[in-house]
Design a protein around this motif. Structure first.
Motif, PDB file in Angstrom:
ATOM      1  N   LEU A  29       9.230   7.232   6.809  1.00  0.00           N
ATOM      2  CA  LEU A  29       7.896   7.083   7.379  1.00  0.00           C
ATOM      3  C   LEU A  29       7.673   7.927   8.620  1.00  0.00           C
ATOM      4  O   LEU A  29       6.551   8.318   8.918  1.00  0.00           O
ATOM      5  CB  LEU A  29       7.631   5.607   7.725  1.00  0.00           C
ATOM      6  N   ARG A  30       8.755   8.196   9.397  1.00  0.00           N
ATOM      7  CA  ARG A  30       8.594   8.901  10.670  1.00  0.00           C
ATOM      8  C   ARG A  30       9.382  10.207  10.654  1.00  0.00           C
ATOM      9  O   ARG A  30      10.495  10.269  10.122  1.00  0.00           O
ATOM     10  CB  ARG A  30       9.046   8.030  11.839  1.00  0.00           C
ATOM     11  N   SER A  66       2.807   0.364   9.809  1.00  0.00           N
ATOM     12  CA  SER A  66       3.719   1.504   9.872  1.00  0.00           C
ATOM     13  C   SER A  66       4.657   1.390  11.069  1.00  0.00           C
ATOM     14  O   SER A  66       5.852   1.704  10.974  1.00  0.00           O
ATOM     15  CB  SER A  66       2.932   2.818   9.940  1.00  0.00           C
TER      16      SER A  66
END
Length: 477
Positions: A438-439, A215
């Motif tokens: 993802l963030r 990730s």
């Protein structure tokens, strides 16, 4: 046949003010250094610390993968630009092969991407200025820098070329100096005041390669994309370049070497001296290297270089944004006023409009005084728009291969791998776009950006913009 926005000219034509043409006054040295300067952006100097914090030493792989695919985007753009010199920028190509609506959306999006990126770059200039004067409000150096850049861009395009030429020289010299200094420190096993011994071993020490797992590795692509934003700038200088058949291929073909030297080798040296865990996420690792090594005077010098680098990137953004508005006006996709040139062949009204928008963007400094917070928000928006721009270039290339195979056969600067490579690169860019979800600090911009594209489509449909009958594209069979 479809139409393009550009005025016809022969390969050696020099535009005149009276005809509404941009002038071909950028020499080979300008184009080469502009292309190098575009590849060495604020993302490298300011954002690479955050990428290291996210990706560890796998940052090298992040930049290598992204640089590999970016090379094929630029080669596709180069083939398209050189297949017919009536194309003045990649926006003309998209309008010709994907339709005027696509050209409209791309041009306005590219204008926004640079307008946003300029704000980010000027914010970074302010942050580096506070290195010397921490009590000075960030908005003061930011607004001063913006007015200075707008003034420079009011002058003839050759002045822009000269400014970028010397800015790029400074950036190159700084990176070479950093690499040589770091190699000396590694060779002598220099020990910094915090006890870190300079060694290439820091690249493979435990937990350094993927400190936050896959990730973290994937999250590093967002800042990396922003770092490479501006590489396509050579595609907007085509209308003002002398001998584009010679200068553009040379500039594009050196992209892999620039990435290898300016990104990968420089970051390997920084991590080897500082160690990845000591690289600050919210400050420039280039400055930090000399601070941690105990050379505050050298750190101050590098801080000045990084400041000029951010100013250079902003200068390129001001130039590119107003040229894109100029092209929109020629296609009647923007007010006709934006298509007017000054006595120095500068699209002055496009420049003023862009400048006002950028100055409004700087008002963010009054709302969010933390420089890195503003930089992250702005860099994410810019990254999304840059990915969109690169994807549209590839889509136009695929359409060009289908509609105009004769031009491809005549081309002396073909995209290696052809359509399959273009499709693979396109899919990679879609994958990178998905990584922004993802963030949380990048997800917000990703969710809201579709509203921008919807607004542009509705604006186009409302205006019923249609390009003027000035020149025809190559026959599209």
């Amino acid at each position: 046949m479809e139409k393009i926005s550009s005025h016809p000219d022969d390969s050696s034509a020099v535009g005149h003010d009276s005809s509404g043409h941009l002038q071909r006054t950028l020499d080979n040295r300008h184009i080469q250094l502009i292309s190098i300067g575009g590849a060495i952006g604020t993302g490298l100097f300011m954002g690479s610390g955050k990428v290291v914090a996210l990706s560890g030493t796998s940052i090298v792989l992040v930049y290598a993968i992204l640089g590999f695919f970016l090379f094929f985007v630029m080669r596709a753009m180069g083939e398209l630009l050189l297949c017919d010199l009536r194309f003045k920028s990649f926006a003309d190509i998209v309008a010709a092969y994907l339709g005027p609506r696509a050209g409209f959306v791309l041009s306005w999006s590219y204008w926004l991407s640079w307008s946003v990126a300029v704000v980010g770059d000027v914010v970074v200039v302010a942050g580096f200025f506070q290195y010397w004067y921490p009590d000075v409000p960030a908005w003061m150096p930011a607004f001063f820098t913006m007015f200075l850049l707008l003034g420079l861009n009011m002058l003839a395009v050759r002045v822009f070329g000269e400014v970028e030429f010397w800015f790029a020289i400074i950036k190159i010299a700084a990176i070479v100096l950093l690499i040589l200094t770091a190699l000396f420190m590694i060779g002598t096993s220099y020990t910094s005041p915090n006890g870190v011994v300079a060694s290439f071993g820091h690249m493979v020490e435990p937990q350094s390669i993927l400190p936050h797992g896959l990730s973290g590795f994937f999250a590093g692509f967002q800042i990396a994309v922003f770092s490479f934003a501006g590489t396509e700038l050579i595609g907007t200088t085509a209308a003002e370049a002398k001998n584009p058949e010679r200068t553009l291929p040379k500039a594009i073909n050196t992209i892999p070497w620039r990435i290898l030297l300016f990104y990968i080798l420089a970051l390997v040296c920084i991590i080897s001296v500082v160690s990845w865990a000591e690289v600050p996420a919210n400050r420039s690792p280039f400055v930090e290297l000399f601070l941690l090594a105990g050379f505050p005077a050298a750190a101050g010098m590098i801080n000045f270089v990084v400041l000029t680098s951010a100013a250079s990137s902003a200068n390129s953004g001001v130039y590119s944004g107003c040229r894109m508005l100029f092209g929109l006006a020629l296609r009647k996709s923007a007010p006709a006023l934006f298509g007017k040139l000054s006595a120095l062949s500068v699209p002055v009204w496009s420049l003023l409009f862009s400048g006002v928008f950028m100055l409004i963007g700087l008002a963010l400094l009054f709302i969010i005084p933390e420089v890195m917070t503003v930089f992250t928000l702005i860099s994410t928006i810019s990254a999304i728009l840059v990915i969109f721009t690169w994807s549209m270039i590839l889509a136009a290339y695929i359409a060009y291969r289908r509609k105009n195979p004769a031009a491809h056969q005549r081309s002396s600067f073909k995209l290696p791998g052809g359509v399959p490579m273009a499709v693979a690169t396109f899919l990679f860019l879609i994958f990178v776009l998905g990584l922004l979800a993802l963030r949380p600090d990048t997800r917000t911009a990703l969710y809201f950006m579709p509203l921008w594209f919807l607004f542009l489509v509705l604006a186009y449909n409302r205006s019923k913009a249609s390009p003027p009958v000035t020149a025809t594209t190559p026959t599209l069979n």
